[in-house]
Design a protein around this motif. Structure first.
Motif, PDB file in Angstrom:
ATOM      1  N   ILE A  53      27.667   4.797  50.899  1.00 40.61           N
ATOM      2  CA  ILE A  53      26.770   4.428  51.992  1.00 40.61           C
ATOM      3  C   ILE A  53      25.398   4.217  51.371  1.00 40.61           C
ATOM      4  CG2 ILE A  53      25.668   5.227  54.109  1.00 40.61           C
ATOM      5  CD1 ILE A  53      28.205   6.996  54.482  1.00 40.61           C
ATOM      6  N   ALA A  54      24.908   2.994  51.448  1.00 40.14           N
ATOM      7  CA  ALA A  54      23.640   2.674  50.802  1.00 40.14           C
ATOM      8  C   ALA A  54      22.479   2.907  51.756  1.00 40.14           C
ATOM      9  CB  ALA A  54      23.652   1.228  50.330  1.00 40.14           C
ATOM     10  N   PHE A  55      21.405   3.479  51.240  1.00 39.90           N
ATOM     11  CA  PHE A  55      20.142   3.614  51.963  1.00 39.90           C
ATOM     12  C   PHE A  55      19.185   2.573  51.396  1.00 39.90           C
ATOM     13  CE2 PHE A  55      20.358   7.600  54.473  1.00 39.90           C
ATOM     14  CZ  PHE A  55      21.650   7.962  54.156  1.00 39.90           C
ATOM     15  N   ALA A  56      18.834   1.590  52.225  1.00 38.87           N
ATOM     16  CA  ALA A  56      18.037   0.468  51.740  1.00 38.87           C
ATOM     17  C   ALA A  56      16.813   0.282  52.622  1.00 38.87           C
ATOM     18  CB  ALA A  56      18.884  -0.808  51.734  1.00 38.87           C
ATOM     19  N   GLY A  57      15.897  -0.534  52.142  1.00 36.98           N
ATOM     20  CA  GLY A  57      14.701  -0.837  52.918  1.00 36.98           C
ATOM     21  C   GLY A  57      13.557  -1.215  52.007  1.00 36.98           C
ATOM     22  N   ARG A  58      12.482  -1.646  52.630  1.00 36.30           N
ATOM     23  CA  ARG A  58      11.298  -2.042  51.866  1.00 36.30           C
ATOM     24  C   ARG A  58      10.762  -0.862  51.072  1.00 36.30           C
ATOM     25  NH1 ARG A  58       8.606  -6.900  54.296  1.00 36.30           N
ATOM     26  NH2 ARG A  58       6.985  -6.336  52.802  1.00 36.30           N
ATOM     27  N   PRO A 112      16.501   1.258  45.187  1.00 38.32           N
ATOM     28  CA  PRO A 112      15.078   0.945  45.005  1.00 38.32           C
ATOM     29  C   PRO A 112      14.617   0.068  46.169  1.00 38.32           C
ATOM     30  CG  PRO A 112      16.376   0.287  43.076  1.00 38.32           C
ATOM     31  CD  PRO A 112      17.346   0.609  44.174  1.00 38.32           C
ATOM     32  N   GLY A 113      13.369   0.229  46.567  1.00 38.82           N
ATOM     33  CA  GLY A 113      12.846  -0.591  47.657  1.00 38.82           C
ATOM     34  C   GLY A 113      12.614  -2.025  47.210  1.00 38.82           C
ATOM     35  N   TYR A 114      12.568  -2.917  48.168  1.00 37.79           N
ATOM     36  CA  TYR A 114      12.250  -4.315  47.858  1.00 37.79           C
ATOM     37  C   TYR A 114      10.925  -4.676  48.519  1.00 37.79           C
ATOM     38  CZ  TYR A 114      15.049  -4.332  52.140  1.00 37.79           C
ATOM     39  OH  TYR A 114      15.579  -4.021  53.365  1.00 37.79           O
ATOM     40  N   GLY A 115      10.325  -5.744  48.029  1.00 37.24           N
ATOM     41  CA  GLY A 115       9.136  -6.265  48.691  1.00 37.24           C
ATOM     42  C   GLY A 115       7.823  -5.667  48.246  1.00 37.24           C
ATOM     43  N   TYR A 116       7.833  -4.953  47.117  1.00 35.06           N
ATOM     44  CA  TYR A 116       6.581  -4.373  46.645  1.00 35.06           C
ATOM     45  C   TYR A 116       5.924  -5.308  45.642  1.00 35.06           C
ATOM     46  CZ  TYR A 116       3.211  -1.166  44.614  1.00 35.06           C
ATOM     47  OH  TYR A 116       2.059  -0.589  44.165  1.00 35.06           O
ATOM     48  N   ALA A 117       4.841  -5.961  46.070  1.00 37.27           N
ATOM     49  CA  ALA A 117       4.262  -7.078  45.317  1.00 37.27           C
ATOM     50  C   ALA A 117       3.661  -6.663  43.978  1.00 37.27           C
ATOM     51  CB  ALA A 117       3.191  -7.754  46.168  1.00 37.27           C
ATOM     52  N   GLU A 144      11.976  -9.429  39.932  1.00 39.81           N
ATOM     53  CA  GLU A 144      13.138 -10.319  40.008  1.00 39.81           C
ATOM     54  C   GLU A 144      14.403  -9.652  39.494  1.00 39.81           C
ATOM     55  OE1 GLU A 144      11.488 -14.836  40.066  1.00 39.81           O
ATOM     56  OE2 GLU A 144      12.313 -14.050  38.205  1.00 39.81           O
ATOM     57  N   GLU A 145      14.248  -8.902  38.397  1.00 40.01           N
ATOM     58  CA  GLU A 145      15.416  -8.213  37.856  1.00 40.01           C
ATOM     59  C   GLU A 145      15.971  -7.223  38.862  1.00 40.01           C
ATOM     60  OE1 GLU A 145      13.995  -6.553  34.255  1.00 40.01           O
ATOM     61  OE2 GLU A 145      14.219  -8.437  33.152  1.00 40.01           O
ATOM     62  N   TRP A 146      15.070  -6.502  39.501  1.00 35.66           N
ATOM     63  CA  TRP A 146      15.529  -5.518  40.469  1.00 35.66           C
ATOM     64  C   TRP A 146      16.172  -6.185  41.654  1.00 35.66           C
ATOM     65  CZ3 TRP A 146      17.068  -1.032  39.780  1.00 35.66           C
ATOM     66  CH2 TRP A 146      16.544  -0.259  38.766  1.00 35.66           C
ATOM     67  N   GLN A 147      15.570  -7.258  42.123  1.00 34.86           N
ATOM     68  CA  GLN A 147      16.148  -7.936  43.277  1.00 34.86           C
ATOM     69  C   GLN A 147      17.560  -8.419  42.959  1.00 34.86           C
ATOM     70  OE1 GLN A 147      14.455  -7.033  45.546  1.00 34.86           O
ATOM     71  NE2 GLN A 147      12.687  -8.262  46.067  1.00 34.86           N
ATOM     72  N   ALA A 148      17.755  -8.954  41.750  1.00 33.27           N
ATOM     73  CA  ALA A 148      19.063  -9.496  41.384  1.00 33.27           C
ATOM     74  C   ALA A 148      20.112  -8.378  41.306  1.00 33.27           C
ATOM     75  CB  ALA A 148      18.968 -10.238  40.059  1.00 33.27           C
ATOM     76  N   PHE A 149      19.740  -7.273  40.684  1.00 35.82           N
ATOM     77  CA  PHE A 149      20.680  -6.148  40.559  1.00 35.82           C
ATOM     78  C   PHE A 149      21.017  -5.578  41.938  1.00 35.82           C
ATOM     79  CE2 PHE A 149      20.895  -1.416  39.197  1.00 35.82           C
ATOM     80  CZ  PHE A 149      22.273  -1.422  39.206  1.00 35.82           C
TER      81      PHE A 149
END
Ligand code: GTP
Ligand code: MG
Length: 201
Positions: free
Chosen positions: A28-33, A79-84, A92-97
């Motif tokens: 069960i993945a916990f995801a978010g910004r 890991p969160g996404y969207g942190y500029a 980009e590497e994190w987003q792809a993984f």
């Protein structure tokens, strides 16, 4: 019934596809910004202060962390996404993984999506919801940091999220649950427990 994340234990962290544990039990993945409150939610559900590493510094969870639950299933802190401010290359590497993990991982059976109740579902969250809805895997949206809102604002926030979802996924909405949450006041913890339990039995 014991809450599903109580007695969760850290197993391993993966920073690349090759480091993922061999697929076995349900995940069960916990995801978010970045900074949405993923690690804090895991801690609240586990009734532990420091199981998952939570930080004021956005982007702190830099790997996919696996926690084994009593039932044998895994809770997975992403890991969160969207942190500029993360360097473009790293980002980009994190987003792809991350993207590969959520789209290709055969044992990933459900998603807990953390959204800031004040912000609601953003354009960065929507593709993730799409992936799960399209594959008929359940999604629990935790509208978190609700302790920062008054009653009226909380109600408005939940209605706005539900209205967004109805607009997007009219006929599929039964696979998505929305729960008002706070890792600080523990609002929604029991409700989230019950939904997660219904997924992993
Ligand atoms: N008031 C309040 N603050 C919260 C809540 N949940 C998390 N926070 C705070 O928000 C910040 C980020 O929390 P984390 O749990 O580390 O967020 P995350 O989504 O795991 O962050 P990354 O791993 O960096 O993407 C920390 O300062 C937390 O204390 C909540 O329910 N209420
Ligand atoms: Mg985190």
């Amino acid at each position: 019934m014991l809450p599903p994340l109580v007695e969760a234990a850290f197993v391993t962290g993966a920073a690349a596809w090759s480091q993922l544990p061999p697929p076995s039990a349900a995940e069960i993945a916990f995801a978010g910004r970045s900074n949405a409150g993923k690690s804090s939610a895991i801690n609240a559900l586990a009734r532990r202060a420091k199981l998952a590493f939570s930080s004021r510094t956005p982007g702190r969870t830099q790997q996919i962390n696996f926690f084994r639950l009593k039932s044998g299933a895994f809770a997975v802190d992403l890991p969160g996404y969207g942190y500029a401010a993360v360097s473009h290359k790293t980002k980009e590497e994190w987003q792809a993984f991350l993207w590969r993990y959520v789209t290709e991982r055969a044992t990933l059976t459900a998603l807990v999506l953390l959204v800031d109740a004040r912000r609601g579902i953003t354009a960065l969250d929507a593709p993730l919801i799409d992936v799960f809805v399209q594959s008929s895997r359940p999604v629990l949206i935790l509208a978190t940091k609700s302790d920062k809102l008054n009653r009226q604002e909380q109600t408005r926030a939940i209605h706005a999220i539900r209205a967004d979802l109805r607009r997007q996924y009219s006929e599929l909405a039964e696979t998505i649950s929305v729960v008002l949450f706070s890792a600080v006041s523990k609002t929604g913890v029991d409700e989230a427990d019950n939904i997660i339990l219904s997924w992993i039995g």
